[in-house]
Write an enzyme that holds these catalytic residues in place. Sequence first.
Site, PDB file in Angstrom:
ATOM      1  N   HIS B  68       0.872  -1.182   0.000  1.00  0.00           N
ATOM      2  CA  HIS B  68       0.000   0.000   0.000  1.00  0.00           C
ATOM      3  C   HIS B  68       0.905   1.226   0.000  1.00  0.00           C
ATOM      4  CE1 HIS B  68      -3.738  -2.230   0.738  1.00  0.00           C
ATOM      5  NE2 HIS B  68      -2.992  -3.038   1.462  1.00  0.00           N
ATOM      6  N   ASP B 158      -8.507  -5.125  -2.923  1.00  0.00           N
ATOM      7  CA  ASP B 158      -7.911  -5.338  -1.597  1.00  0.00           C
ATOM      8  C   ASP B 158      -8.332  -4.286  -0.580  1.00  0.00           C
ATOM      9  OD1 ASP B 158      -6.213  -6.655   0.319  1.00  0.00           O
ATOM     10  OD2 ASP B 158      -4.990  -4.850   0.199  1.00  0.00           O
ATOM     11  N   ASP B 311       1.984  -6.878   2.614  1.00  0.00           N
ATOM     12  CA  ASP B 311       0.824  -6.069   3.013  1.00  0.00           C
ATOM     13  C   ASP B 311       1.299  -4.803   3.744  1.00  0.00           C
ATOM     14  OD1 ASP B 311      -1.721  -5.128   3.317  1.00  0.00           O
ATOM     15  OD2 ASP B 311      -2.439  -6.738   4.605  1.00  0.00           O
ATOM     16  N   GLY B 330      -3.408  -2.556   9.797  1.00  0.00           N
ATOM     17  CA  GLY B 330      -2.231  -2.579   8.931  1.00  0.00           C
ATOM     18  C   GLY B 330      -0.957  -2.199   9.637  1.00  0.00           C
TER      19      GLY B 330
END
Lengths: 315, 434
Positions: B68, B158, B311, B330
């Site tokens: 990300h 996602d 991730d 996250g």
Amino acid sequence: MKHLRSIDELGHDGLVRLLELTNHMVEVNSRPVPKVPALRGRTVVSLFFEDSTRTRLSFETAAKRLSADTMTFSVSTSSVNKGESLRDTVETITDMGVDAFVVRHKSTGIPWQISDWTNASVVNAGDGWHQHPTQALVDCFTVRQALGRERFDGLTLTIVGDIKHSRVARSNISAFSMLGARVVLVAPPTLLPPDVSHWPVEVSHRLDDVLGSTDILYMLRLQSERMSQGHVPNLREYAETFGLDAVRVGRLPSRAVLMHPGPMNRGVEMMVDPSTLPNSLIHQQVSNGVSVRMAVLFDLLAGESSASHLSQVAS
Amino acid sequence: MNRSADVRATTRTVLKGGRVVDSRGEQLADVAIQHGVIVEVGARLTGDHVVDATGCVVAPGFVDLHAHLREPGKEEAETIETGSRAGAKGGYTALVAMPNTDPPQDSVAVIDFVREQGKRAGLVEVVPSGCITLGRKGEALAPMAELAAAGVRIFTDDGNGVQDELLMRRAMEYAKGLGVTLAQHCEVASLTKGAVMNECQCCTSLGLPGWPSLAEELMVFRDIELARLTGARVHFLHLSTARSVELVRAAKRDGLPVTAEVTPHHLSLDDTRLASFDTVFKVNPPLRSPSDIAALRAGVKDGTIDALATDHAPHPRRDKELSLDQAPPGMLGLETALGVALGVLDVDLVHLVRIMSIRPAQIAGIADRHGRDLEVGAPANMVVFDPNVTWQVSPDSLASKSRNTPYIGMTLRGRVRHTFFNGTATVLDGDAQR
């Protein structure tokens, strides 16, 4: 003790110490002028992010009777949705020079997060579904007082209702177990946590099966939102299967006592008027609230010389 | 002094004294690169510039299927440049950029922007993924053919799983015609409403709303069966449960075109971490039980799990200072992935390079330029890492713009020493060159 955040952190010895200290506070509260100078110069801030009347007033009364200064920061849940304002709030108030935060929040864990942001003591007045340690202290003290015994070996505490979402249940399971009680949980599986096999409890899904062996019947409040979330089909059915009515009162042993953390949902979990029941401890739970919270604040804030301060209180 | 001047692409650079590890195995060899490609592999090579690789592994650069990078939209947390730098420091030469940006990566304009920002940073290849559905809302398909024509090879919503079964079937049928891969975030949303942590004994005591394993496994099962029906290629993102691994293992036994990834944190941290109430441990899917961790490690070892994916999910401090139920899920991953993987996985170095470079490059559709064997003519996308050195993760050492990683303060074994992207050193002796 720096903080009071959970019963497990407090531990057995801490629990007994606070219950003993509460006896002194009951004595203070019985005086014509129920006020002592023990915490003069100390400042206690109530930080309530969730509506509460009795817990907040009980803490503030406790602080005032110990001569602490009090501040209240009350925020309705709806107006607080940004946590950075929480950290800012805590740091700002800390800068003013305070000794303790009394915190209630709808989110589990907030008292632990706050204790990372301040050097003041943190008292958990209820976090999410997690812990409400002063309520458990109140309940243990009330049972000790009513039954005239220090430990609860041989007694069965039956907690009925929404265990899953209840911080009162989690704190009481720990506290009553520490004092020797057998704990039985009664709820439909939808209102139990996913896995209680590691808890020192027995579980039943039928209230009528366990009433006869109950010494302390603890009714939890059922929030009406549990219905919309599908935990129970409707409140009427819940009242029928888990509510306390006159017939069920008749099935309790005559020695059994009744407790409820309040506020009650009359017509849901309480189908009887508890004021008509001789063994109801519900009023004592409220009246002991101030003494217990005085003990907590004294223990946290009186400092190293608390033994000498105690003479001020006890004199 | 900036040493990158000495290691320009036109220079003949020799990586000296390392162990070359790629799909063919291990060999002691020097590697010479020039003009962006490998020009010679062998003993006692000489060059204009020598980079020491003694005691190190020389391998194809790592490829992250799951990063990300937050740009466009959340540059406070990360930019494509800072994320690329974090990637380079972690040994990566390619990052698949997740599409949950603002605006999301569901149009050619945004895809082109992300790719161009990657080129501008010039530290790794930024490979934009495309959304499966418009706005990642799960209501209507994104213009997948247009996006595929713009170079997108992997599609995902996602952050959200595609909930609707019919829509997912259509997406798979459509993707099969385009020859692209669908990557699913497996989460049946109705089972995880308000959920914060793994549903287990721990959540019972902590009073945190539980996130059942079933929420993931139901969608893994559904998409395996849809892949069986449609023949589409499906990749499973960040698997976290033992049963998910078992389902993928069975699907592969049946010869279905499915692949799967696992994150370093799901391989190394269990759900009891939440007892600290530290939001750094809140991730999606949640940290699971020790038995899940064991099953994930076994899945990596027997090849059921194809790829290690980070991730990497940067968040600014103020967002992670919310309560556990409100804080976004996250944690960072790019700069610690290698050290965590070496610490917890019982695999040899060839296998490690397979899951961190070779397989992810194939799944991302970039195997012509990443994850290749180190032979003459291959693009010089390479990592040089010392698998034995121990180091402590410190906030100052991180190139990411954010600091939400629980590995700060922990000691890891294995660290990237040099990274080369298209023949240019992006990291030398652990330091980012730009």
